[in-house]
Write a protein that holds these residues in place. Sequence first.
Motif, PDB file in Angstrom:
ATOM      1  N   GLY A  80      53.801  31.533  50.469  1.00 45.79           N
ATOM      2  CA  GLY A  80      53.518  31.988  51.928  1.00 45.79           C
ATOM      3  C   GLY A  80      54.326  33.210  52.112  1.00 45.79           C
ATOM      4  N   ARG A  81      54.955  33.538  51.132  1.00 44.44           N
ATOM      5  CA  ARG A  81      55.896  34.860  51.525  1.00 44.44           C
ATOM      6  C   ARG A  81      55.563  36.130  50.613  1.00 44.44           C
ATOM      7  N   PRO A  82      55.862  37.314  50.966  1.00 46.38           N
ATOM      8  CA  PRO A  82      55.461  38.367  50.083  1.00 46.38           C
ATOM      9  C   PRO A  82      56.290  38.469  48.823  1.00 46.38           C
ATOM     10  N   PHE A  83      55.559  39.001  47.947  1.00 45.78           N
ATOM     11  CA  PHE A  83      56.195  38.931  46.439  1.00 45.78           C
ATOM     12  C   PHE A  83      57.570  39.797  46.658  1.00 45.78           C
ATOM     13  N   ALA A  84      57.589  40.835  47.525  1.00 49.77           N
ATOM     14  CA  ALA A  84      58.704  41.779  47.526  1.00 49.77           C
ATOM     15  C   ALA A  84      59.928  40.944  47.976  1.00 49.77           C
ATOM     16  N   ALA A  85      59.442  39.809  48.615  1.00 51.45           N
ATOM     17  CA  ALA A  85      60.839  38.998  49.318  1.00 51.45           C
ATOM     18  C   ALA A  85      61.654  38.650  48.168  1.00 51.45           C
ATOM     19  N   PHE A  86      61.186  38.444  46.749  1.00 52.32           N
ATOM     20  CA  PHE A  86      61.933  37.630  45.709  1.00 52.32           C
ATOM     21  C   PHE A  86      62.351  38.872  44.849  1.00 52.32           C
ATOM     22  N   LEU A  87      62.429  40.010  45.102  1.00 54.71           N
ATOM     23  CA  LEU A  87      62.866  41.101  44.101  1.00 54.71           C
ATOM     24  C   LEU A  87      64.449  41.196  44.530  1.00 54.71           C
ATOM     25  N   PRO A  88      65.195  41.432  43.278  1.00 54.41           N
ATOM     26  CA  PRO A  88      66.653  41.757  43.491  1.00 54.41           C
ATOM     27  C   PRO A  88      67.101  42.491  44.521  1.00 54.41           C
ATOM     28  N   ARG A  96      45.780  40.368  50.066  1.00 53.33           N
ATOM     29  CA  ARG A  96      46.673  39.287  50.526  1.00 53.33           C
ATOM     30  C   ARG A  96      48.099  39.708  50.928  1.00 53.33           C
ATOM     31  N   ASP A  97      48.572  40.552  49.713  1.00 56.80           N
ATOM     32  CA  ASP A  97      50.126  41.284  49.895  1.00 56.80           C
ATOM     33  C   ASP A  97      50.039  42.808  49.521  1.00 56.80           C
ATOM     34  N   PRO A  98      49.767  43.541  50.588  1.00 59.70           N
ATOM     35  CA  PRO A  98      49.530  45.051  50.130  1.00 59.70           C
ATOM     36  C   PRO A  98      50.805  45.507  49.535  1.00 59.70           C
ATOM     37  N   GLY A  99      51.825  45.146  49.903  1.00 53.70           N
ATOM     38  CA  GLY A  99      53.276  45.609  49.382  1.00 53.70           C
ATOM     39  C   GLY A  99      53.351  45.533  47.935  1.00 53.70           C
ATOM     40  N   ALA A 100      52.811  44.100  47.450  1.00 56.65           N
ATOM     41  CA  ALA A 100      52.736  43.761  45.791  1.00 56.65           C
ATOM     42  C   ALA A 100      51.732  44.737  45.509  1.00 56.65           C
ATOM     43  N   ALA A 101      50.625  44.976  45.851  1.00 61.41           N
ATOM     44  CA  ALA A 101      49.627  45.553  45.209  1.00 61.41           C
ATOM     45  C   ALA A 101      49.931  47.022  44.970  1.00 61.41           C
ATOM     46  N   SER A 102      50.755  47.605  46.023  1.00 62.43           N
ATOM     47  CA  SER A 102      50.988  48.886  45.728  1.00 62.43           C
ATOM     48  C   SER A 102      52.034  49.208  44.733  1.00 62.43           C
ATOM     49  N   SER A 103      52.768  48.021  44.268  1.00 62.47           N
ATOM     50  CA  SER A 103      53.635  48.316  43.310  1.00 62.47           C
ATOM     51  C   SER A 103      53.349  47.826  41.644  1.00 62.47           C
ATOM     52  N   ILE A 104      52.037  47.277  41.690  1.00 67.09           N
ATOM     53  CA  ILE A 104      51.725  46.790  40.558  1.00 67.09           C
ATOM     54  C   ILE A 104      50.317  47.236  40.422  1.00 67.09           C
ATOM     55  N   GLY A 105      50.280  47.839  39.130  1.00 61.13           N
ATOM     56  CA  GLY A 105      49.173  48.310  38.488  1.00 61.13           C
ATOM     57  C   GLY A 105      48.045  47.662  38.519  1.00 61.13           C
ATOM     58  N   PRO A 106      46.598  48.396  38.628  1.00 61.14           N
ATOM     59  CA  PRO A 106      45.639  47.293  38.554  1.00 61.14           C
ATOM     60  C   PRO A 106      45.101  46.786  37.501  1.00 61.14           C
ATOM     61  N   GLY A 107      45.803  47.068  36.398  1.00 60.29           N
ATOM     62  CA  GLY A 107      45.599  46.708  34.875  1.00 60.29           C
ATOM     63  C   GLY A 107      46.423  45.619  34.501  1.00 60.29           C
ATOM     64  N   ASP A 108      47.548  45.357  35.285  1.00 58.44           N
ATOM     65  CA  ASP A 108      48.688  44.560  34.822  1.00 58.44           C
ATOM     66  C   ASP A 108      48.336  43.034  35.404  1.00 58.44           C
TER      67      ASP A 108
END
Length: 308
Positions: free
Chosen positions: A172-180, A145-157
Amino acid sequence: MENAPLIAIVGATATGKSDLAIALARHLDAEVVNADALQLYRGMDIGTAKVPPAERLGVPHHQFNVLDVTEEASVSAYQAAARADLAAIRDRGRVPILVGGSGLYVRAVLDDLEFPPTDPEVRARWERRAEEIGAPALHEELARRDPGAASSIGPGDVRRIVRALEVGELTGRPFAAFLPRPLHRDPSTVQIGLRQDRAALHGRIARRVDGMLAAGLLEEVAALRELGLDRGVTARRAIGYEQGLAVLDGTMTIEQARESTVVGTRRLVRKQDTWFHRDVRVRWIDGADPAAGRALDHVLEDALAALA
Protein backbone atom coordinates in the motif's frame (compact mmCIF):
# COMPACT_ATOMS: atom_id res chain seq x y z
CA MET A 1 35.99 -0.75 21.86
CA GLU A 2 33.42 1.71 23.20
CA ASN A 3 31.96 3.98 20.52
CA ALA A 4 34.00 2.19 17.88
CA PRO A 5 33.34 3.50 14.38
CA LEU A 6 31.94 1.33 11.62
CA ILE A 7 34.53 1.46 8.84
CA ALA A 8 33.60 0.62 5.26
CA ILE A 9 36.24 0.15 2.56
CA VAL A 10 34.70 0.43 -0.89
CA GLY A 11 35.73 0.87 -4.50
CA ALA A 12 36.21 -0.97 -7.74
CA THR A 13 37.57 -4.45 -8.28
CA ALA A 14 41.36 -4.90 -8.06
CA THR A 15 42.06 -1.64 -6.23
CA GLY A 16 43.45 -3.43 -3.15
CA LYS A 17 40.49 -3.27 -0.76
CA SER A 18 41.07 -6.68 0.83
CA ASP A 19 44.74 -6.00 1.61
CA LEU A 20 43.89 -2.62 3.11
CA ALA A 21 41.11 -4.14 5.21
CA ILE A 22 43.46 -6.76 6.69
CA ALA A 23 46.20 -4.22 7.40
CA LEU A 24 43.71 -1.87 9.02
CA ALA A 25 42.10 -4.67 11.00
CA ARG A 26 45.45 -5.68 12.50
CA HIS A 27 46.11 -2.06 13.44
CA LEU A 28 42.69 -1.45 14.99
CA ASP A 29 41.97 -4.91 16.48
CA ALA A 30 39.11 -5.27 14.04
CA GLU A 31 37.16 -7.96 12.21
CA VAL A 32 36.22 -7.96 8.53
CA VAL A 33 32.73 -8.41 7.08
CA ASN A 34 32.50 -9.16 3.35
CA ALA A 35 30.37 -7.00 1.04
CA ASP A 36 31.23 -8.72 -2.23
CA ALA A 37 28.22 -10.69 -3.46
CA LEU A 38 30.28 -13.39 -5.20
CA GLN A 39 32.58 -14.02 -2.26
CA LEU A 40 29.53 -15.27 -0.38
CA TYR A 41 29.82 -18.49 -2.41
CA ARG A 42 31.67 -21.58 -1.23
CA GLY A 43 34.30 -22.77 -3.66
CA MET A 44 34.33 -19.59 -5.74
CA ASP A 45 37.76 -18.67 -4.49
CA ILE A 46 40.18 -18.13 -7.35
CA GLY A 47 37.79 -16.32 -9.67
CA THR A 48 36.59 -13.89 -6.97
CA ALA A 49 40.11 -13.15 -5.65
CA LYS A 50 39.03 -14.32 -2.20
CA VAL A 51 41.84 -13.94 0.34
CA PRO A 52 42.86 -17.47 1.45
CA PRO A 53 42.54 -18.11 5.21
CA ALA A 54 46.31 -18.47 5.55
CA GLU A 55 46.77 -14.93 4.20
CA ARG A 56 44.24 -13.29 6.50
CA LEU A 57 46.93 -12.95 9.17
CA GLY A 58 44.64 -14.02 11.98
CA VAL A 59 41.99 -11.42 11.22
CA PRO A 60 38.48 -12.91 11.57
CA HIS A 61 36.44 -12.71 8.35
CA HIS A 62 32.66 -12.98 8.11
CA GLN A 63 30.12 -13.48 5.30
CA PHE A 64 32.51 -15.56 3.24
CA ASN A 65 31.54 -19.04 2.02
CA VAL A 66 27.96 -18.91 3.29
CA LEU A 67 26.12 -19.92 0.09
CA ASP A 68 26.22 -22.94 -2.22
CA VAL A 69 26.62 -22.15 -5.92
CA THR A 70 23.08 -23.39 -6.58
CA GLU A 71 21.61 -20.75 -4.25
CA GLU A 72 20.55 -17.30 -5.40
CA ALA A 73 22.15 -14.42 -3.52
CA SER A 74 19.60 -12.26 -1.71
CA VAL A 75 20.45 -8.70 -0.70
CA SER A 76 17.77 -8.68 1.99
CA ALA A 77 19.04 -11.93 3.54
CA TYR A 78 22.59 -10.63 3.37
CA GLN A 79 21.52 -7.37 5.02
CA ALA A 80 20.17 -9.18 8.08
CA ALA A 81 23.17 -11.52 8.38
CA ALA A 82 25.82 -8.83 7.89
CA ARG A 83 24.19 -6.43 10.33
CA ALA A 84 24.08 -9.23 12.90
CA ASP A 85 27.82 -9.82 12.34
CA LEU A 86 28.59 -6.12 12.83
CA ALA A 87 26.63 -6.05 16.09
CA ALA A 88 28.38 -9.19 17.36
CA ILE A 89 31.81 -7.73 16.54
CA ARG A 90 31.02 -4.65 18.58
CA ASP A 91 29.70 -6.80 21.41
CA ARG A 92 33.14 -8.41 21.49
CA GLY A 93 34.68 -4.98 21.92
CA ARG A 94 36.23 -4.88 18.48
CA VAL A 95 35.97 -2.61 15.43
CA PRO A 96 33.88 -3.81 12.45
CA ILE A 97 35.25 -3.26 8.94
CA LEU A 98 32.90 -3.77 6.00
CA VAL A 99 34.77 -4.33 2.75
CA GLY A 100 33.60 -4.96 -0.80
CA GLY A 101 32.67 -3.64 -4.20
CA SER A 102 29.03 -4.72 -4.48
CA GLY A 103 27.40 -1.32 -4.17
CA LEU A 104 23.88 -2.38 -3.22
CA TYR A 105 25.20 -4.81 -0.62
CA VAL A 106 27.27 -2.04 0.96
CA ARG A 107 24.30 0.31 1.06
CA ALA A 108 22.02 -2.44 2.39
CA VAL A 109 24.25 -2.65 5.46
CA LEU A 110 25.15 0.99 5.96
CA ASP A 111 22.05 2.90 4.94
CA ASP A 112 18.44 3.23 5.99
CA LEU A 113 17.34 0.79 3.32
CA GLU A 114 14.22 -1.36 3.57
CA PHE A 115 13.46 -4.18 1.17
CA PRO A 116 9.80 -4.62 0.22
CA PRO A 117 8.16 -8.04 0.49
CA THR A 118 7.57 -10.37 -2.43
CA ASP A 119 4.74 -12.75 -3.24
CA PRO A 120 5.13 -15.20 -6.15
CA GLU A 121 1.38 -15.43 -6.69
CA VAL A 122 0.89 -11.67 -6.84
CA ARG A 123 3.86 -11.27 -9.16
CA ALA A 124 2.65 -14.08 -11.43
CA ARG A 125 -0.76 -12.45 -11.65
CA TRP A 126 0.77 -9.14 -12.79
CA GLU A 127 3.03 -10.96 -15.23
CA ARG A 128 -0.03 -12.63 -16.76
CA ARG A 129 -1.68 -9.23 -16.94
CA ALA A 130 1.35 -7.89 -18.82
CA GLU A 131 1.05 -10.73 -21.35
CA GLU A 132 -2.66 -10.06 -21.79
CA ILE A 133 -2.63 -6.29 -22.30
CA GLY A 134 1.01 -5.54 -23.14
CA ALA A 135 3.68 -3.52 -21.37
CA PRO A 136 2.48 -0.02 -22.43
CA ALA A 137 -1.02 -0.64 -21.10
CA LEU A 138 0.35 -2.09 -17.88
CA HIS A 139 2.54 0.99 -17.54
CA GLU A 140 -0.59 3.13 -17.82
CA GLU A 141 -2.14 1.13 -15.02
CA LEU A 142 0.96 1.73 -12.91
CA ALA A 143 0.69 5.46 -13.66
CA ARG A 144 -2.82 5.46 -12.23
CA ARG A 145 -1.77 3.59 -9.10
CA ASP A 146 1.73 5.02 -8.51
CA PRO A 147 2.56 8.03 -10.71
CA GLY A 148 5.99 8.45 -9.14
CA ALA A 149 7.03 4.92 -10.01
CA ALA A 150 5.64 5.20 -13.53
CA SER A 151 7.62 8.37 -14.17
CA SER A 152 10.89 6.60 -13.31
CA ILE A 153 10.20 3.31 -15.12
CA GLY A 154 10.14 3.04 -18.90
CA PRO A 155 6.93 1.75 -20.56
CA GLY A 156 8.82 -1.22 -21.97
CA ASP A 157 10.48 -2.35 -18.73
CA VAL A 158 8.03 -5.13 -17.87
CA ARG A 159 10.06 -6.54 -15.00
CA ARG A 160 10.22 -3.26 -13.09
CA ILE A 161 6.60 -2.36 -13.89
CA VAL A 162 5.47 -5.69 -12.49
CA ARG A 163 7.68 -5.28 -9.42
CA ALA A 164 6.32 -1.80 -8.70
CA LEU A 165 2.73 -3.05 -8.99
CA GLU A 166 3.54 -6.05 -6.77
CA VAL A 167 5.07 -3.81 -4.08
CA GLY A 168 2.16 -1.40 -4.22
CA GLU A 169 -0.39 -4.17 -3.82
CA LEU A 170 1.47 -5.85 -0.96
CA THR A 171 2.38 -2.76 1.03
CA GLY A 172 0.00 0.00 0.00
CA ARG A 173 3.04 2.27 -0.24
CA PRO A 174 4.63 3.90 -3.29
CA PHE A 175 7.58 2.11 -4.84
CA ALA A 176 9.81 5.15 -4.17
CA ALA A 177 9.42 4.60 -0.42
CA PHE A 178 11.77 1.63 -0.73
CA LEU A 179 14.49 3.27 -2.83
CA PRO A 180 17.91 3.70 -1.17
CA ARG A 181 18.44 6.94 0.72
CA PRO A 182 21.92 8.26 1.49
CA LEU A 183 21.40 8.17 5.24
CA HIS A 184 23.71 6.12 7.45
CA ARG A 185 21.91 4.07 10.07
CA ASP A 186 24.99 4.39 12.26
CA PRO A 187 26.29 7.97 12.58
CA SER A 188 29.77 6.64 13.40
CA THR A 189 30.15 5.20 9.88
CA VAL A 190 33.35 6.09 8.00
CA GLN A 191 33.42 5.22 4.30
CA ILE A 192 36.87 4.98 2.71
CA GLY A 193 37.09 4.67 -1.05
CA LEU A 194 40.13 3.10 -2.66
CA ARG A 195 40.90 4.13 -6.23
CA GLN A 196 43.69 3.76 -8.76
CA ASP A 197 44.57 5.34 -12.10
CA ARG A 198 42.40 3.70 -14.75
CA ALA A 199 45.30 2.67 -17.01
CA ALA A 200 47.19 1.17 -14.08
CA LEU A 201 44.04 -0.58 -12.91
CA HIS A 202 43.54 -2.12 -16.35
CA GLY A 203 47.04 -3.55 -16.09
CA ARG A 204 46.28 -4.96 -12.65
CA ILE A 205 43.09 -6.55 -13.99
CA ALA A 206 44.93 -8.25 -16.85
CA ARG A 207 47.60 -9.57 -14.50
CA ARG A 208 44.95 -10.73 -12.04
CA VAL A 209 43.09 -12.69 -14.72
CA ASP A 210 46.33 -14.28 -15.91
CA GLY A 211 47.13 -15.19 -12.33
CA MET A 212 43.70 -16.74 -11.84
CA LEU A 213 44.13 -18.93 -14.91
CA ALA A 214 47.58 -19.98 -13.77
CA ALA A 215 46.24 -20.75 -10.28
CA GLY A 216 43.64 -23.16 -11.67
CA LEU A 217 40.49 -21.16 -12.41
CA LEU A 218 39.32 -23.64 -15.04
CA GLU A 219 39.83 -26.53 -12.63
CA GLU A 220 37.84 -24.61 -10.01
CA VAL A 221 35.01 -24.07 -12.51
CA ALA A 222 35.02 -27.78 -13.40
CA ALA A 223 34.81 -28.74 -9.72
CA LEU A 224 31.96 -26.28 -9.13
CA ARG A 225 30.10 -27.66 -12.13
CA GLU A 226 30.02 -30.99 -10.32
CA LEU A 227 28.35 -29.14 -7.42
CA GLY A 228 25.68 -27.61 -9.65
CA LEU A 229 27.24 -24.36 -10.90
CA ASP A 230 25.17 -24.58 -14.11
CA ARG A 231 22.00 -24.37 -12.00
CA GLY A 232 23.18 -21.31 -10.07
CA VAL A 233 21.16 -18.26 -11.07
CA THR A 234 23.77 -15.85 -9.69
CA ALA A 235 26.97 -17.86 -9.55
CA ARG A 236 27.07 -19.22 -13.10
CA ARG A 237 26.86 -15.70 -14.56
CA ALA A 238 29.83 -14.40 -12.56
CA ILE A 239 32.68 -12.92 -14.57
CA GLY A 240 35.30 -15.60 -15.10
CA TYR A 241 32.96 -18.45 -14.23
CA GLU A 242 30.64 -17.89 -17.19
CA GLN A 243 33.70 -17.85 -19.44
CA GLY A 244 35.15 -20.91 -17.73
CA LEU A 245 31.96 -22.85 -18.39
CA ALA A 246 32.16 -21.80 -22.04
CA VAL A 247 35.71 -23.18 -22.28
CA LEU A 248 34.59 -26.46 -20.73
CA ASP A 249 31.71 -26.59 -23.23
CA GLY A 250 34.05 -25.89 -26.13
CA THR A 251 32.33 -22.65 -27.18
CA MET A 252 35.32 -20.49 -26.21
CA THR A 253 39.05 -20.96 -26.37
CA ILE A 254 41.10 -20.19 -23.27
CA GLU A 255 42.43 -17.04 -24.93
CA GLN A 256 38.91 -15.90 -25.83
CA ALA A 257 37.78 -16.58 -22.28
CA ARG A 258 40.72 -14.62 -20.91
CA GLU A 259 39.94 -11.62 -23.10
CA SER A 260 36.23 -11.79 -22.30
CA THR A 261 37.00 -11.92 -18.57
CA VAL A 262 39.33 -8.93 -18.78
CA VAL A 263 36.77 -6.91 -20.77
CA GLY A 264 33.94 -7.93 -18.44
CA THR A 265 35.97 -6.92 -15.39
CA ARG A 266 36.79 -3.53 -16.91
CA ARG A 267 33.09 -3.01 -17.57
CA LEU A 268 32.33 -3.93 -13.95
CA VAL A 269 34.93 -1.43 -12.75
CA ARG A 270 33.20 1.37 -14.68
CA LYS A 271 29.87 0.49 -13.07
CA GLN A 272 31.43 0.34 -9.61
CA ASP A 273 33.14 3.69 -10.11
CA THR A 274 29.86 5.27 -11.16
CA TRP A 275 28.02 3.79 -8.18
CA PHE A 276 30.51 4.73 -5.47
CA HIS A 277 31.44 8.15 -6.83
CA ARG A 278 27.79 9.19 -6.59
CA ASP A 279 28.10 8.88 -2.81
CA VAL A 280 29.57 12.14 -1.50
CA ARG A 281 30.14 10.54 1.91
CA VAL A 282 33.04 8.42 0.62
CA ARG A 283 36.52 9.72 1.49
CA TRP A 284 38.78 8.72 -1.40
CA ILE A 285 42.44 7.75 -1.26
CA ASP A 286 44.76 6.69 -4.08
CA GLY A 287 45.83 3.10 -3.46
CA ALA A 288 48.90 3.47 -5.68
CA ASP A 289 50.13 6.69 -4.04
CA PRO A 290 53.18 6.17 -1.77
CA ALA A 291 51.52 8.64 0.59
CA ALA A 292 48.28 6.62 0.71
CA GLY A 293 49.04 5.40 4.21
CA ARG A 294 49.32 8.95 5.52
CA ALA A 295 46.17 9.93 3.67
CA LEU A 296 44.34 7.04 5.31
CA ASP A 297 45.62 8.12 8.72
CA HIS A 298 44.23 11.61 8.11
CA VAL A 299 40.86 10.25 7.02
CA LEU A 300 40.58 8.10 10.14
CA GLU A 301 41.82 10.87 12.44
CA ASP A 302 39.28 13.32 11.03
CA ALA A 303 36.50 10.76 11.32
CA LEU A 304 37.35 9.79 14.89
CA ALA A 305 37.69 13.42 15.89
CA ALA A 306 34.24 14.13 14.49
CA LEU A 307 32.82 11.29 16.54
CA ALA A 308 34.55 12.27 19.77
